[in-house]
Design an enzyme around this catalytic site. Structure first.
Site, PDB file in Angstrom:
ATOM      1  N   ARG A 283       2.128   1.216  -5.795  1.00 41.40           N
ATOM      2  CA  ARG A 283       2.261   0.296  -4.655  1.00 41.40           C
ATOM      3  C   ARG A 283       0.957  -0.439  -4.363  1.00 41.40           C
ATOM      4  NH1 ARG A 283       6.694   1.269  -1.409  1.00 41.40           N
ATOM      5  NH2 ARG A 283       5.580   0.252   0.281  1.00 41.40           N
TER       6      ARG A 283
ATOM      7  N   GLU B 232      11.852 -15.724 -16.926  1.00 46.21           N
ATOM      8  CA  GLU B 232      11.464 -14.309 -16.836  1.00 46.21           C
ATOM      9  C   GLU B 232      10.543 -13.941 -17.983  1.00 46.21           C
ATOM     10  OE1 GLU B 232      11.343 -12.364 -14.631  1.00 46.21           O
ATOM     11  OE2 GLU B 232      11.043 -10.409 -15.547  1.00 46.21           O
TER      12      GLU B 232
ATOM     13  N   GLU C 279       2.094 -11.553 -16.335  1.00 45.99           N
ATOM     14  CA  GLU C 279       1.686 -10.546 -15.345  1.00 45.99           C
ATOM     15  C   GLU C 279       1.137  -9.275 -15.991  1.00 45.99           C
ATOM     16  OE1 GLU C 279       4.679  -8.884 -12.801  1.00 45.99           O
ATOM     17  OE2 GLU C 279       6.227  -9.082 -14.301  1.00 45.99           O
TER      18      GLU C 279
ATOM     19  N   HIS D 209       8.369 -34.856 -21.702  1.00 46.14           N
ATOM     20  CA  HIS D 209       8.009 -35.739 -20.572  1.00 46.14           C
ATOM     21  C   HIS D 209       6.637 -35.389 -20.014  1.00 46.14           C
ATOM     22  CE1 HIS D 209      11.981 -37.580 -20.580  1.00 46.14           C
ATOM     23  NE2 HIS D 209      12.447 -36.369 -20.813  1.00 46.14           N
TER      24      HIS D 209
ATOM     25  N   LYS E  20       3.605  -3.054  -6.711  1.00 49.15           N
ATOM     26  CA  LYS E  20       5.040  -3.026  -7.011  1.00 49.15           C
ATOM     27  C   LYS E  20       5.883  -3.669  -5.919  1.00 49.15           C
ATOM     28  CE  LYS E  20       8.681  -2.048  -9.329  1.00 49.15           C
ATOM     29  NZ  LYS E  20       8.975  -2.857 -10.550  1.00 49.15           N
TER      30      LYS E  20
ATOM     31  N   TRP F 231      -3.693  -1.899  -1.574  1.00 44.42           N
ATOM     32  CA  TRP F 231      -3.715  -3.198  -2.236  1.00 44.42           C
ATOM     33  C   TRP F 231      -4.363  -4.128  -1.214  1.00 44.42           C
ATOM     34  CZ3 TRP F 231      -1.891  -8.185  -1.487  1.00 44.42           C
ATOM     35  CH2 TRP F 231      -1.956  -9.034  -2.593  1.00 44.42           C
TER      36      TRP F 231
ATOM     37  N   LYS G 106       6.843 -12.184 -17.354  1.00 41.01           N
ATOM     38  CA  LYS G 106       6.505 -10.888 -17.963  1.00 41.01           C
ATOM     39  C   LYS G 106       5.209 -10.974 -18.741  1.00 41.01           C
ATOM     40  CE  LYS G 106       8.483  -8.142 -16.359  1.00 41.01           C
ATOM     41  NZ  LYS G 106       8.933  -8.938 -15.292  1.00 41.01           N
TER      42      LYS G 106
ATOM     43  N   ASN H  93       0.021   0.304   6.282  1.00 41.70           N
ATOM     44  CA  ASN H  93       0.602  -0.564   5.252  1.00 41.70           C
ATOM     45  C   ASN H  93       1.231  -1.743   5.987  1.00 41.70           C
ATOM     46  OD1 ASN H  93       1.843  -1.750   3.065  1.00 41.70           O
ATOM     47  ND2 ASN H  93       3.617  -0.391   3.109  1.00 41.70           N
ATOM     48  N   GLY H  94       0.751  -2.962   5.703  1.00 37.64           N
ATOM     49  CA  GLY H  94       1.302  -4.140   6.356  1.00 37.64           C
ATOM     50  C   GLY H  94       0.189  -5.112   6.717  1.00 37.64           C
TER      51      GLY H  94
ATOM     52  N   CYS I 170       0.869  -1.174   0.000  1.00 37.19           N
ATOM     53  CA  CYS I 170       0.000   0.000   0.000  1.00 37.19           C
ATOM     54  C   CYS I 170       0.906   1.225   0.000  1.00 37.19           C
ATOM     55  CB  CYS I 170      -0.871   0.046   1.258  1.00 37.19           C
ATOM     56  SG  CYS I 170      -2.009  -1.324   1.389  1.00 37.19           S
TER      57      CYS I 170
HETATM   58  C1  AGP Z   1       8.286  -8.645 -11.455  1.00 38.68           C
HETATM   59  O1  AGP Z   1       7.852  -8.138 -12.718  1.00 38.68           O
HETATM   60  C2  AGP Z   1       7.282  -8.444 -10.366  1.00 38.68           C
HETATM   61  N1  AGP Z   1       6.962  -7.096 -10.228  1.00 38.68           N
HETATM   62  C3  AGP Z   1       7.642  -9.169  -9.095  1.00 38.68           C
HETATM   63  O2  AGP Z   1       7.838 -10.538  -9.394  1.00 38.68           O
HETATM   64  C4  AGP Z   1       8.909  -8.680  -8.343  1.00 38.68           C
HETATM   65  O3  AGP Z   1      10.056  -8.998  -9.094  1.00 38.68           O
HETATM   66  C5  AGP Z   1       8.968  -9.403  -6.998  1.00 38.68           C
HETATM   67  O4  AGP Z   1       7.824  -9.029  -6.269  1.00 38.68           O
HETATM   68  C6  AGP Z   1      10.218  -9.076  -6.189  1.00 38.68           C
HETATM   69  O5  AGP Z   1      10.227  -7.711  -5.865  1.00 38.68           O
HETATM   70  P1  AGP Z   1      11.592  -7.077  -5.268  1.00 38.68           P
HETATM   71  O6  AGP Z   1      12.641  -7.270  -6.331  1.00 38.68           O
HETATM   72  O7  AGP Z   1      11.263  -5.655  -4.991  1.00 38.68           O
HETATM   73  O8  AGP Z   1      11.925  -7.850  -4.021  1.00 38.68           O
END
Ligand code: AGP
Length: 605
Positions: A27, A478, A485, A501, A600, A75, A482, A99-100, A2
């Site tokens: 966030r 990766e 998400e 397999h 984020k 969030w 990408k 936040n938490g 958040c």
């Molecule tokens: C990646 O595109 C995502 N946003 C997510 O997987 C991110 O890499 C992950 O949450 C780790 O975040 P950090 O690198 O800030 O720890």
């Protein structure tokens, strides 16, 4: 997960809070709200589901007469996305944003008889109710009592009805930064909300209370003793946190990668060799360990997977990569002989932070690779190698991934040099190969229009597969994340040799298979796997180096990267995979920078 902000000062609080929430929206963006002291010192609350824009619209008719308030963009963790669950929460004389996660909020609800009194489903409202019960006129004492009862992670900002113009902030694990500026006193989840006003700030230390008024910020320990904050300087400017003409932050950040690599690599080169002297990272850290354990989440973990595939054949020691949320609940084989490498863009990911603490408790020495200066993981690690990508605003990580890799490649090179796996010439040649990756990335960025066309074969599909061997398999992880998400297409990365397999049963006509074949020692094997999927009707998108020999009937689309040392192909390949996901998301008219359900920085479990 958040974004929170507080302001007290001579300017119009509503505008500052709303602008700050817009900066913090990456966030979390399920709902947003603000609370303001008005000229009669009453607290007004406005909160809405939806993004900050919806809140801004709801606030438009509010007369601009407040100089102190708090704001929150959410969030959702506990409780759905509703106006009632949006922050701020009011309870008696207390107005609070959080936040938490309060892990024991159910027990506290029962212990303090709150059943039936709550108007939301959130843990945050429970904290507000408790604080109101503990409040007998002294905010510091009430806050201290609250911290003695709650378990979990929190960053709170609090208003008390009888203390107009004052804001109180307290944190544990979740981030809070603050600054007293010419515009007044500010506190927020991260620097993006402070940057428009100041370049000097401080991190609110855990277990300390920041008290903001219109004329100063005071910091107190839990005994009420004043403490001087450690003032830090911002190492990037406001432009870095703006789109600057790009349609989306993600595209801007893809373009920023070559410069981000230069900013991360060049200051750490001395006579053509990696040099971590200015980072205060001693060579003995690399010489003493007998194994390496990398710990991270998401894209950062994928960077670790690439590094593992690179490191083991060079260093000839075991290199393990763990998902932080798994590592922290295992009985991991880490000890005083283990170098724990903690990778995190934000430096606030709670699973990664918990894993760091566990590794330290087992005696491991810890080296963090972090992009946010002064973040919790950076401050709690024994050593830190900061990446210099600048703020990464798009939820989908791009430049952070490539600079994490650059840092890991430099660590590999330095370790190989000091452990005598590399001669000086070999180390210099390796570093030169890393630098050659930068123009290769620029080439692929310049050719981005090619990507725009290929996604037409992706965006109407529900599934896609990414395959590769060795480093190419690590890259494919990766690529799949990408695409998933930000385009919501289900994508899976698979070791090319493993497909047959079982999973090849899912390959049917037109199913897209993105095959990465840049590793020469397994190139022909990967091409065989491509033939297997092609024979079953797959739509093949093949990524190879420039001069790879492939019959034209094999791939439906063939993208070639510049010829280069196999070990560094991840950098141009990453650009292709990022652009593929970006254009797929655009092609589906989705919110590239703020995909659904995501945020984020994952600061909750
Ligand atoms: C990646 O595109 C995502 N946003 C997510 O997987 C991110 O890499 C992950 O949450 C780790 O975040 P950090 O690198 O800030 O720890």
């Amino acid at each position: 997960m958040c974004g929170i902000i507080g302001y007290s000062g001579p300017l119009e609080a509503k505008k500052i809070l709303l602008d700050g929430l817009s900066q913090l929206e990456y966030r979390g963006y399920d709902s947003a709200g603000i609370a303001l002291f008005d000229t009669l010192s009453n607290i007004r609350l406005i909160k809405r589901t939806g993004k900050v824009a919806a809140l801004r619209q709801a606030c438009a008719k509010e007369q601009d007469s407040s100089h102190c308030g708090i704001g929150h963009t959410r969030w959702a963790t506990h409780g759905g996305v509703t106006d009632a669950n949006a922050h701020p929460h009011r309870a008696g004389r207390v107005t609070l944003i959080h936040n938490g996660i309060i892990e024991n909020y159910h027990n506290l609800t029962n212990e303090f008889g709150l059943e039936g009194k709550l108007v939301s489903q959130t843990d945050s409202e429970v904290a507000a109710c408790l604080l109101d019960q503990f409040y007998r006129g002294n905010p510091l004492e009430a806050i201290k009592e609250l911290t003695l009862h709650i378990e979990g992670s929190y960053a709170f900002c609090v208003l008390f009805d009888d203390r107009p113009g004052e804001i109180y902030g307290i944190r544990k694990v979740s981030p809070l930064v603050a600054a007293y500026t010419r515009s007044g006193a500010l506190i927020a989840s991260d620097l993006t909300a402070l940057i428009p006003y100041t370049r000097k700030y401080f991190v609110v230390p855990e277990g300390h209370v920041a008290k903001l008024t219109g004329y100063k910020i005071s910091l107190y320990d839990m005994e009420g003793t004043p403490v001087s904050p450690e003032i830090m300087e911002v190492n990037w400017n406001m432009d870095s946190a703006m789109k600057n003409g790009f349609p989306h932050f993600m595209l801007k950040e893809i373009h920023e990668q070559p410069q981000a690599l230069k900013n991360t690599i060049l200051p750490r080169m001395s006579k053509g060799l990696p040099d971590f002297t200015d980072d205060n990272i001693p060579d003995e850290l690399f010489c003493q360990c007998t194994k390496i354990h990398m710990i991270a989440c998401g894209t950062a973990m994928h960077a670790g997977m690439v590094a593992r595939a690179l490191m083991e054949p060079v260093l000839h020691i075991p290199v393990t990569v763990s998902i932080a949320s798994e590592f922290r609940y295992e009985d991991p084989l880490v000890d005083q002989d283990t170098l724990a490498v903690i990778i995190s863009q934000s430096g606030e990911t709670i699973d990664t932070l918990a894993a760091l603490r566990l590794a330290k408790s087992r005696g491991s020495r810890t080296l963090a690779i972090v992009n946010v200066k002064g973040s919790t993981i950076a401050r709690e690690s024994d050593f830190v190698l900061y990446t210099h990508a600048g703020p990464e605003i798009a939820v989908a990580s791009t430049k952070a991934y490539s600079v994490q890799l650059a840092a890991l490649y430099m660590i590999t090179c330095r370790m190989a040099l000091v452990r005598k796996n590399f001669t000086k010439d070999q180390a210099a040649a390796f570093l030169s190969g890393l630098l050659d990756a930068i123009p290769a990335m620029e080439t692929m960025i310049a050719r981005k229009e090619e990507e725009k066309h290929l996604v037409t074969h992706l965006i109407n599909q529900s599934d896609a597969f990414f395959i590769g061997r060795g480093l190419d398999y690590a890259f494919s992880l990766e690529g799949a994340l990408k695409l998933k998400e930000i385009s919501y297409i289900h994508a899976e990365a698979y070791a090319a040799g493993e497909l047959k397999h079982g999973t090849i049963a899912l390959i049917a006509p037109k199913v897209p298979v993105i095959a990465i074949a840049t590793q020469e020692h397994v190139f022909l094997k990967t091409i065989s796997n491509v033939r297997e999927v092609k024979a079953r009707g797959a739509f093949v998108i093949l990524l190879t180096k420039e001069h790879a020999q492939v019959d034209s009937s094999l791939a439906d689309i063939h993208i070639r990267i510049p010829d280069m040392d196999d070990r560094f192909t991840v950098f141009p390949i990453a650009v292709i995979l990022q652009l593929m996901a970006y254009y797929a998301s655009i092609g589906k008219n989705l919110d590239v920078d703020q995909p659904r359900n995501l945020a984020k920085s994952v600061t909750v479990e």
